[in-house]
Design a protein around this motif. Structure first.
Motif: not given
Length: 316
Positions: A42-67
């Motif tokens: 992130v060079l400026s501003g902010s955004s959200w990143l939402t993975p399309l795949e779960s980080p581990a089996e059985g876990e939901a993909a959670r959005p990550v707040r990027l500043l």
């Protein structure tokens, strides 16, 4: 011997691909999976990143707040949605534009007037078929917040990138790709160094362990040598059994198994990047004959070294 640099060099199959992405709220863009490892700065501003795949089996993909100043590294290049909010519908980005002499292209998403965010997005060409455990055992998503990182070097690299991209000048076409190339090392070094010492396991502990780290350095520095567990244990000041247990616990495999892995990784890199004969590659990786080397290589890669080299060159 710099184990991290060697491990990454053994996986690289090409130069990084990157674009500067500018989003005007409301904006979101779908990022398809890539064959290497993805990254976003992130060079400026902010955004959200939402993975399309779960980080581990059985876990939901959670959005990550990027500043601003944050870095996220996607270990195996999983797809994701990047946008101003997690629930903004992805748009089709405009085609990347390349200004004359510009080191990277630019992509604009959304209409001007909304809150703006600027990111550097791309991926590293890393061999995912046989990744080094330094990379394969990372979390699928490595998020290094600017506010929490203890790596001034990473922050400085991001600042330099921002400066060169905001005000391209003489040399920027060479500086920007070099900084992006170095960014991977800064990211991984920062992540490994920031693991709490008292809870560090696996490679995070192996790289600083007083017995295992010197052994890894020795194996990487001279893979052709006829190493024995006893010799490595003596260097560490431990018994053979104690050293083997400690090495296996932290690295994930016994010392001689790791040596074979590193020899084959080194051989593949030499076949990919050099013109050395098969006999020379065999000698540099600890095999007394071309036949013994070819047999070991085929066992690991499923094909003879000569065929491996020809296949890579035909695809280039």
């Amino acid at each position: 011997m710099d184990i991290l640099s060697e491990a990454l060099a053994s996986m690289r199959t090409g130069r990084p691909v990157s674009v500067r992405t500018t989003g005007h709220a409301p904006w979101a863009v779908g990022l398809p999976p890539v064959s290497g490892s993805g990254f976003h700065v992130v060079l400026s501003g902010s955004s959200w990143l939402t993975p399309l795949e779960s980080p581990a089996e059985g876990e939901a993909a959670r959005p990550v707040r990027l500043l601003e100043g944050d870095v996220v590294f996607l270990r195996d290049g999983c797809g994701a949605v990047l946008g101003d909010r997690p629930d903004t519908a992805p748009q089709e980005p405009r085609e990347a534009e390349f200004a004359p002499g510009a080191p990277i292209g630019t992509v604009v998403v959304g209409e001007e007037g909304g809150e703006r965010a600027d990111l550097l997005c791309g991926y590293y060409h890393l061999d995912q078929a046989r990744p080094h455990p330094l990379v394969s055992r990372l979390p699928r998503i490595v998020h290094l917040p600017a506010a929490g990182t203890r790596s001034p070097e990473l922050a400085a690299a991001i600042g330099l990138l921002r400066s060169e991209l905001d005000r391209p000048r003489m040399g920027s076409a060479g500086i920007v790709p070099a900084l992006i190339d170095s960014l991977l090392l800064y990211v991984l070094r920062a992540w490994y160094e920031e693991q709490p010492t008292e809870r560090a396991r696996g490679w995070a502990a192996a790289l600083s362990d007083q017995a295992v780290a010197p052994a890894l350095t020795a194996l990487h520095g001279d893979p052709a040598r006829s190493w024995t567990v006893q010799e490595l244990a003596a260097r560490a000041g431990l018994s053979r059994a104690a050293f083997a247990r400690r090495f296996t616990d932290l690295v994930g495999e016994p010392p001689m198994a790791y040596l074979t892995r590193w020899r084959m990784t080194t051989a593949a890199r030499l076949l990919r990047e050099s013109e050395e004969t098969l006999a020379a590659v065999a000698a540099r990786t600890g095999y007394g004959s071309e036949y013994a080397f070819a047999k070991a290589f085929k066992r690991e890669y499923g094909q003879a070294p000569g065929g491996y080299r020809r296949e890579l060159r035909a695809a280039a």
